[in-house]
Design a protein around this motif. Structure first.
Motif, PDB file in Angstrom:
ATOM      1  N   LEU A 176      -0.363  -6.724  10.920  1.00  0.00           N
ATOM      2  CA  LEU A 176      -0.192  -5.502   9.854  1.00  0.00           C
ATOM      3  C   LEU A 176      -0.174  -6.170   8.662  1.00  0.00           C
ATOM      4  CD1 LEU A 176      -0.166  -2.642   9.318  1.00  0.00           C
ATOM      5  CD2 LEU A 176       2.112  -2.800   9.831  1.00  0.00           C
ATOM      6  N   VAL A 177      -1.372  -5.465   7.641  1.00  0.00           N
ATOM      7  CA  VAL A 177      -0.966  -5.753   6.148  1.00  0.00           C
ATOM      8  C   VAL A 177      -0.848  -4.478   5.474  1.00  0.00           C
ATOM      9  CG1 VAL A 177      -1.627  -7.042   4.159  1.00  0.00           C
ATOM     10  CG2 VAL A 177      -2.178  -7.790   6.427  1.00  0.00           C
ATOM     11  N   THR A 178       0.211  -4.102   4.819  1.00  0.00           N
ATOM     12  CA  THR A 178       0.276  -2.731   4.109  1.00  0.00           C
ATOM     13  C   THR A 178       0.155  -3.055   2.718  1.00  0.00           C
ATOM     14  OG1 THR A 178       2.759  -2.843   4.130  1.00  0.00           O
ATOM     15  CG2 THR A 178       1.645  -1.829   6.061  1.00  0.00           C
ATOM     16  N   ALA A 179       0.151  -1.835   1.889  1.00  0.00           N
ATOM     17  CA  ALA A 179       0.092  -1.871   0.373  1.00  0.00           C
ATOM     18  C   ALA A 179       1.308  -1.874  -0.207  1.00  0.00           C
ATOM     19  CB  ALA A 179      -0.835  -0.972  -0.051  1.00  0.00           C
ATOM     20  N   ASP A 180       2.457  -1.672   0.487  1.00  0.00           N
ATOM     21  CA  ASP A 180       3.794  -1.700   0.073  1.00  0.00           C
ATOM     22  C   ASP A 180       4.751  -1.977   1.045  1.00  0.00           C
ATOM     23  OD1 ASP A 180       3.556   0.619   1.996  1.00  0.00           O
ATOM     24  OD2 ASP A 180       4.819   1.991   0.989  1.00  0.00           O
ATOM     25  N   THR A 181       6.094  -2.702   0.577  1.00  0.00           N
ATOM     26  CA  THR A 181       6.978  -2.824   1.372  1.00  0.00           C
ATOM     27  C   THR A 181       7.647  -1.844   2.255  1.00  0.00           C
ATOM     28  OG1 THR A 181       8.636  -2.835  -0.388  1.00  0.00           O
ATOM     29  CG2 THR A 181       7.475  -4.882   0.144  1.00  0.00           C
ATOM     30  N   LYS A 182       7.827  -0.575   1.652  1.00  0.00           N
ATOM     31  CA  LYS A 182       8.367   0.463   2.138  1.00  0.00           C
ATOM     32  C   LYS A 182       7.823   0.913   3.485  1.00  0.00           C
ATOM     33  CE  LYS A 182       9.710   5.600   1.473  1.00  0.00           C
ATOM     34  NZ  LYS A 182       9.748   6.723   0.644  1.00  0.00           N
TER      35      LYS A 182
ATOM     36  N   ALA B  77       3.120  -0.090 -12.504  1.00  0.00           N
ATOM     37  CA  ALA B  77       3.891  -0.542 -11.408  1.00  0.00           C
ATOM     38  C   ALA B  77       3.255  -1.484 -10.640  1.00  0.00           C
ATOM     39  CB  ALA B  77       3.924   0.789 -10.373  1.00  0.00           C
ATOM     40  N   ILE B  78       3.981  -2.235  -9.837  1.00  0.00           N
ATOM     41  CA  ILE B  78       3.621  -3.572  -9.147  1.00  0.00           C
ATOM     42  C   ILE B  78       3.351  -3.065  -7.683  1.00  0.00           C
ATOM     43  CG2 ILE B  78       3.811  -6.128  -8.706  1.00  0.00           C
ATOM     44  CD1 ILE B  78       4.959  -6.249 -11.361  1.00  0.00           C
ATOM     45  N   ALA B  79       2.371  -3.344  -7.128  1.00  0.00           N
ATOM     46  CA  ALA B  79       2.601  -3.104  -5.690  1.00  0.00           C
ATOM     47  C   ALA B  79       2.315  -4.587  -4.710  1.00  0.00           C
ATOM     48  CB  ALA B  79       0.943  -2.510  -5.304  1.00  0.00           C
ATOM     49  N   SER B  80       2.921  -4.426  -3.933  1.00  0.00           N
ATOM     50  CA  SER B  80       3.266  -5.637  -2.937  1.00  0.00           C
ATOM     51  C   SER B  80       2.878  -5.513  -1.640  1.00  0.00           C
ATOM     52  CB  SER B  80       4.744  -5.929  -2.840  1.00  0.00           C
ATOM     53  OG  SER B  80       5.432  -6.236  -4.007  1.00  0.00           O
ATOM     54  N   TYR B  81       1.874  -6.566  -1.079  1.00  0.00           N
ATOM     55  CA  TYR B  81       1.112  -6.575   0.116  1.00  0.00           C
ATOM     56  C   TYR B  81       1.823  -7.323   0.918  1.00  0.00           C
ATOM     57  CZ  TYR B  81      -2.744  -4.114  -2.285  1.00  0.00           C
ATOM     58  OH  TYR B  81      -3.273  -3.264  -3.119  1.00  0.00           O
ATOM     59  N   PRO B  82       2.724  -6.873   2.000  1.00  0.00           N
ATOM     60  CA  PRO B  82       3.204  -7.948   3.042  1.00  0.00           C
ATOM     61  C   PRO B  82       2.662  -7.661   4.283  1.00  0.00           C
ATOM     62  CG  PRO B  82       4.306  -5.761   3.045  1.00  0.00           C
ATOM     63  CD  PRO B  82       3.484  -5.553   1.978  1.00  0.00           C
TER      64      PRO B  82
END
Length: 270
Positions: free
Chosen positions: A104-110, A228-233
């Motif tokens: 899984l790869v999402t566009a936010d850590t939340k 805002a900076i979006a992180s992809y985990p």
């Protein structure tokens, strides 16, 4: 002294040696075949196990992951990577419902953090920023975030439960800008599509998404102080039937080869 016993012992030794030679040869052949079989089934040239992988990925990764997947398959013969793209909140729902997938790869850590019981340890593989997408040539002369408050402007945003929707609301709230969108979309690609089709004058999307439609939209940069900076985990899924192969793919996303592809598409270093 009689030489007969000595001759008999010599003949016996010769006969024994003659019998052992083909046995040894057979043993060597079996070992070689076994080694070849193990080598053939052990995985790719890079050592990653062979498997058909299904990766759930955020919509904003659609174009770049198609390229990345092709590169991974080329480097790992025998492995196939199939992507399922959707808004991160939709992907999370699929995971909770037990959809068969491996990573899984999402566009936010939340969103990823909310799935900690279903995933391995996540690793941020890329970052992104928002831009204002407008029609080609910017017919409404949008210059900044404040312009989005104009009631005459048809603005479309992603829904608040979508990562890009949360980021959008975050930066608008920080600047005390009130925007009444004409629609709220389920993912960033749907926002971009509205602007591309002329159904909206402007929308907030990721910089990388706007870059995929330069022939139909223009991107208005948002200053870092207002952005805002979006992180992809990325993480493996515990329910995966190919855990080793999934882990190898997730690890590969942080390699120089994968990072070159991601950054070539406009994503930032993690």
């Amino acid at each position: 002294m009689s030489l007969l016993p000595t001759r008999r012992r010599t003949a016996a030794a010769v006969l024994t040696a003659a019998l052992l030679v083909p046995l040894a040869a057979c043993g060597n052949d079996d070992s070689g075949a076994k080694d070849k079989d193990e080598a053939a089934g052990s995985g790719s040239a890079s050592g990653a196990p062979k498997a058909d992988l299904t990766v759930l990925a955020a919509s904003s990764l659609t174009d770049v992951f198609k390229e990345a997947g092709a590169a991974y398959e080329k480097a790992n013969p025998g492995t196939k990577v199939t992507f399922s793209f959707a808004g991160s909140q939709e992907l999370a729902a699929q995971v909770k419902q037990g959809a068969p997938a491996d990573a899984l790869v999402t566009a936010d850590t939340k969103t990823m953090d909310g799935l900690s019981g279903d995933t391995g340890k996540p690793t941020v593989i890329a970052k992104n920023r928002l831009v204002i997408a407008v029609g080609e040539g910017n017919p409404e002369k949008v210059e900044n975030l404040k312009d989005l408050a104009d009631p005459k402007l048809k603005v479309v945003l992603a829904a608040p439960e979508v990562p890009v929707g949360r980021y959008s609301q975050q930066i608008l709230d920080a600047q005390k800008i009130e925007v009444k969108p004409v629609s709220q979309e389920p993912n960033v690609r749907a926002v971009l599509s509205k602007v591309e089709l002329g159904e909206a004058d402007a929308g907030l999307v990721y910089k990388t998404d706007a870059a995929t439609a330069t022939d139909k939209v223009d991107a208005i940069e948002i200053p870092d102080a207002e952005n805002a900076i979006a992180s992809y985990p990325a993480a493996t899924l515990k329910a995966s039937q190919h855990s080793e192969a999934a882990a190898a793919f997730v690890a590969w996303l942080s390699t120089p080869e994968a990072q070159k592809i991601l950054q070539g598409a406009g994503f930032q270093q993690p």
